[in-house]
Design a protein around this motif. Structure first.
Motif, PDB file in Angstrom:
ATOM      1  N   ALA A 152       0.870  -1.125  -0.128  1.00 33.39           N
ATOM      2  CA  ALA A 152       0.036  -0.214  -0.086  1.00 33.39           C
ATOM      3  C   ALA A 152       0.768   1.226  -0.079  1.00 33.39           C
ATOM      4  CB  ALA A 152      -0.729  -0.119   1.271  1.00 33.39           C
ATOM      5  N   VAL A 153       1.924   1.312   0.857  1.00 34.68           N
ATOM      6  CA  VAL A 153       2.799   2.557   0.896  1.00 34.68           C
ATOM      7  C   VAL A 153       3.381   2.642  -0.427  1.00 34.68           C
ATOM      8  CG1 VAL A 153       5.110   3.312   1.860  1.00 34.68           C
ATOM      9  CG2 VAL A 153       3.257   2.351   3.006  1.00 34.68           C
ATOM     10  N   LEU A 154       4.066   1.334  -1.185  1.00 38.52           N
ATOM     11  CA  LEU A 154       4.755   1.557  -2.648  1.00 38.52           C
ATOM     12  C   LEU A 154       3.602   2.127  -3.295  1.00 38.52           C
ATOM     13  CD1 LEU A 154       6.637  -1.850  -2.367  1.00 38.52           C
ATOM     14  CD2 LEU A 154       7.571   0.328  -2.409  1.00 38.52           C
ATOM     15  N   GLU A 155       2.612   1.773  -3.287  1.00 37.04           N
ATOM     16  CA  GLU A 155       1.752   2.018  -4.527  1.00 37.04           C
ATOM     17  C   GLU A 155       1.250   3.376  -4.256  1.00 37.04           C
ATOM     18  OE1 GLU A 155      -3.312   1.314  -5.812  1.00 37.04           O
ATOM     19  OE2 GLU A 155      -2.196  -0.251  -4.280  1.00 37.04           O
ATOM     20  N   ASN A 156       0.920   3.779  -3.135  1.00 30.83           N
ATOM     21  CA  ASN A 156       0.562   5.315  -2.908  1.00 30.83           C
ATOM     22  C   ASN A 156       1.579   6.194  -3.224  1.00 30.83           C
ATOM     23  OD1 ASN A 156      -2.082   4.583  -2.542  1.00 30.83           O
ATOM     24  ND2 ASN A 156      -1.913   4.508  -0.194  1.00 30.83           N
ATOM     25  N   ALA A 157       2.899   5.850  -2.603  1.00 26.99           N
ATOM     26  CA  ALA A 157       4.104   6.823  -2.849  1.00 26.99           C
ATOM     27  C   ALA A 157       4.488   7.081  -4.363  1.00 26.99           C
ATOM     28  CB  ALA A 157       5.304   6.431  -2.078  1.00 26.99           C
ATOM     29  N   ALA A 158       4.049   5.768  -5.068  1.00 22.55           N
ATOM     30  CA  ALA A 158       4.433   6.031  -6.447  1.00 22.55           C
ATOM     31  C   ALA A 158       3.247   6.610  -7.338  1.00 22.55           C
ATOM     32  CB  ALA A 158       4.500   4.524  -7.243  1.00 22.55           C
ATOM     33  N   ALA A 159       2.128   6.609  -6.807  1.00 21.69           N
ATOM     34  CA  ALA A 159       1.275   7.325  -7.313  1.00 21.69           C
ATOM     35  C   ALA A 159       1.108   8.777  -7.070  1.00 21.69           C
ATOM     36  CB  ALA A 159      -0.405   6.884  -6.755  1.00 21.69           C
ATOM     37  N   ALA A 179      14.492   8.909  -7.823  1.00 21.07           N
ATOM     38  CA  ALA A 179      13.354   8.191  -7.825  1.00 21.07           C
ATOM     39  C   ALA A 179      13.442   7.126  -9.031  1.00 21.07           C
ATOM     40  CB  ALA A 179      11.895   8.929  -8.037  1.00 21.07           C
ATOM     41  N   ILE A 180      13.866   7.519 -10.028  1.00 21.80           N
ATOM     42  CA  ILE A 180      14.226   6.644 -11.333  1.00 21.80           C
ATOM     43  C   ILE A 180      14.318   5.217 -10.969  1.00 21.80           C
ATOM     44  CG2 ILE A 180      15.281   6.202 -13.621  1.00 21.80           C
ATOM     45  CD1 ILE A 180      15.051   9.064 -13.893  1.00 21.80           C
ATOM     46  N   PRO A 181      15.534   5.057 -10.307  1.00 27.62           N
ATOM     47  CA  PRO A 181      16.061   3.586 -10.370  1.00 27.62           C
ATOM     48  C   PRO A 181      14.914   2.611  -9.174  1.00 27.62           C
ATOM     49  CG  PRO A 181      17.851   4.897  -9.869  1.00 27.62           C
ATOM     50  CD  PRO A 181      16.670   5.806  -9.979  1.00 27.62           C
ATOM     51  N   ALA A 182      14.278   3.530  -8.251  1.00 31.63           N
ATOM     52  CA  ALA A 182      13.455   2.935  -7.343  1.00 31.63           C
ATOM     53  C   ALA A 182      12.184   2.398  -8.136  1.00 31.63           C
ATOM     54  CB  ALA A 182      13.235   3.650  -6.247  1.00 31.63           C
ATOM     55  N   LEU A 183      11.626   3.443  -8.993  1.00 37.54           N
ATOM     56  CA  LEU A 183      10.620   3.238  -9.692  1.00 37.54           C
ATOM     57  C   LEU A 183      10.760   1.854 -10.690  1.00 37.54           C
ATOM     58  CD1 LEU A 183       9.478   6.792 -10.435  1.00 37.54           C
ATOM     59  CD2 LEU A 183       8.046   5.307  -9.275  1.00 37.54           C
ATOM     60  N   VAL A 184      11.823   1.924 -11.192  1.00 38.43           N
ATOM     61  CA  VAL A 184      12.161   0.670 -12.207  1.00 38.43           C
ATOM     62  C   VAL A 184      12.004  -0.455 -11.446  1.00 38.43           C
ATOM     63  CG1 VAL A 184      13.860  -0.159 -13.730  1.00 38.43           C
ATOM     64  CG2 VAL A 184      13.489   2.156 -13.951  1.00 38.43           C
ATOM     65  N   GLN A 185      12.573  -0.623 -10.338  1.00 44.99           N
ATOM     66  CA  GLN A 185      12.577  -1.822  -9.656  1.00 44.99           C
ATOM     67  C   GLN A 185      11.093  -2.143  -9.399  1.00 44.99           C
ATOM     68  OE1 GLN A 185      14.900  -3.794  -8.258  1.00 44.99           O
ATOM     69  NE2 GLN A 185      16.178  -2.854  -9.578  1.00 44.99           N
ATOM     70  N   GLN A 196       2.906  -1.779  -9.766  1.00 44.20           N
ATOM     71  CA  GLN A 196       3.251  -1.781 -11.264  1.00 44.20           C
ATOM     72  C   GLN A 196       2.967  -0.611 -11.908  1.00 44.20           C
ATOM     73  OE1 GLN A 196       2.503  -5.753 -12.766  1.00 44.20           O
ATOM     74  NE2 GLN A 196       4.734  -6.231 -12.309  1.00 44.20           N
ATOM     75  N   GLN A 197       1.403  -0.405 -11.829  1.00 48.19           N
ATOM     76  CA  GLN A 197       0.681   0.350 -12.650  1.00 48.19           C
ATOM     77  C   GLN A 197       1.280   1.974 -12.385  1.00 48.19           C
ATOM     78  OE1 GLN A 197      -1.081   1.689 -14.970  1.00 48.19           O
ATOM     79  NE2 GLN A 197      -2.046   3.549 -14.352  1.00 48.19           N
ATOM     80  N   SER A 198       1.229   2.390 -10.878  1.00 46.20           N
ATOM     81  CA  SER A 198       1.753   3.482 -10.431  1.00 46.20           C
ATOM     82  C   SER A 198       3.179   3.861 -10.698  1.00 46.20           C
ATOM     83  CB  SER A 198       1.536   3.459  -8.905  1.00 46.20           C
ATOM     84  OG  SER A 198       0.133   3.397  -8.325  1.00 46.20           O
ATOM     85  N   ALA A 199       3.860   2.990 -10.719  1.00 44.35           N
ATOM     86  CA  ALA A 199       5.411   3.154 -11.171  1.00 44.35           C
ATOM     87  C   ALA A 199       5.415   3.485 -12.584  1.00 44.35           C
ATOM     88  CB  ALA A 199       6.125   1.783 -10.613  1.00 44.35           C
ATOM     89  N   ALA A 200       4.783   2.759 -13.144  1.00 45.59           N
ATOM     90  CA  ALA A 200       4.832   2.811 -14.743  1.00 45.59           C
ATOM     91  C   ALA A 200       4.099   4.433 -15.103  1.00 45.59           C
ATOM     92  CB  ALA A 200       3.917   1.857 -15.645  1.00 45.59           C
ATOM     93  N   ALA A 201       3.108   4.915 -14.513  1.00 46.25           N
ATOM     94  CA  ALA A 201       2.593   6.090 -14.682  1.00 46.25           C
ATOM     95  C   ALA A 201       3.480   7.200 -14.103  1.00 46.25           C
ATOM     96  CB  ALA A 201       1.392   6.216 -13.846  1.00 46.25           C
TER      97      ALA A 201
END
Length: 328
Positions: A152-159, A179-185, A196-201
């Motif tokens: 939930a934290v990963l999704e909301n932080a990426a969103a 942020a870029i390396p973390a989002l790619v992970q 994955q959706q939040s990171a890709a966005a």
């Protein structure tokens, strides 16, 4: 919501005040949470007009119990779901205490997830995007992308970062914060589809910046993005994955790397009638940019891209999209 509940909202709001007992505050928060659950338009309007925002913001402060802070953050996040209330919530001073609740030293994962969700909704507003960044939200949000955080934290932080990256200055700041390396992970198979959706966005927005296009590719984003084009991904994930690739393919070196990662066949597949128009547009934009390479022109044609592209022209699809560069 029944008429009696409408009349009682102001009484509930009074119970949120500093003079109320913690038990009264929690009871009032529980009831208000029901009124505004899932962005119910009537509950949102009544709660906002009854003056719920200022006391909810006060409850985010350090003198309040963690449980009440968490409920207040969730309530404000739900209120911010309605775009007309985002300005009022920011004006009431909600952004700085929400940013403070992101910090791992003082908050539980549940608190961080709710604070990040509230900031995500507040960041729908263009001015709030700037205010949230100025309040120092970007470093803790990037930190929350790391290993050990809940889904939930990963999704909301990426969103939240995905919303903030719609601002050009924030694109630079967020990339500089690592942020870029973390989002790619977070694109990997070990993460949930929502993460994955939040990171890709977020990467889709970051990739509009030319320097970020190089950095995203260097962080190893291309192979997982190609994987996300497949039939096992949702349309939203496919749309953003194709969108990131369309921007990355504006870079000459990336054109070679993307083709070598075997992106062309799945991009061609996404041109088909089974894909939503937004997915088709981004796939076509990616293929357009890849086709600036002579070798890729041959590969794209060999992958049978021409018939569906012609079909899309016949459907008067709105092209090009933001990720496509035209060649004259």
């Amino acid at each position: 919501m029944p008429p009696l509940a409408r009349r009682d909202v102001r009484n509930l709001v009074r119970k949120l005040g500093a003079s109320a007992r913690p038990s009264q505050q929690r009871e009032a928060l529980d009831t208000i949470a029901v009124l505004i659950f899932n962005g119910d338009s009537v509950g949102l309007a009544v709660s906002a007009s009854a003056g719920a925002v200022p006391p909810l913001v006060q409850l985010l402060g350090a003198g309040t119990s963690a449980g009440v802070q968490m409920q207040a953050a969730e309530a404000l996040g739900n209120l911010a779901y309605a775009s007309e209330t985002t300005v009022n919530i920011a004006a009431a001073g909600a952004i700085p205490p929400l940013v403070q609740l992101l910090r791992s030293g003082s908050s539980s994962s549940g608190m961080q997830a709710r604070a990040a969700a509230a900031l995500t909704n507040l960041a729908q507003n263009a001015d709030n995007k700037i205010m949230i960044a100025l309040a120092g939200a970007i470093p803790p949000l990037v930190q929350l992308l790391g290993a050990g955080c809940s889904a939930a934290v990963l999704e909301n932080a990426a969103a939240a970062l995905a919303q903030l990256t719609q601002n050009a200055d924030n694109k630079v700041t967020i990339a500089a914060a690592g942020a870029i390396p973390a989002l790619v992970q977070l694109l990997g198979a070990g993460c949930s589809a929502d993460v994955q959706q939040s990171a890709a966005a977020a990467l889709h927005n970051l990739a509009e910046n030319a320097a970020n296009q190089v950095n995203i590719a260097a962080a190893g984003a291309i192979p997982p993005l190609v994987q996300l084009l497949g039939a096992g991904s949702s349309a939203a994930v496919q749309e953003n994955a194709a969108g990131v690739l369309s921007y990355l393919a504006q870079n000459v070196d990336n054109q070679v790397t993307i083709a070598a990662a075997n992106a062309i066949p799945p991009l061609v597949q996404l041109l088909g009638a089974a894909s939503p128009a937004t997915v088709q547009r981004n796939a076509a934009a990616a293929l357009s940019n890849l086709a600036r390479s002579v070798d890729n022109k041959v590969t794209i044609a060999a992958a049978s891209a021409i018939p569906p592209l012609v079909q899309l022209l016949g459907l008067h699809l709105q092209l090009p999209c933001s990720g496509m560069q035209q060649q004259y």
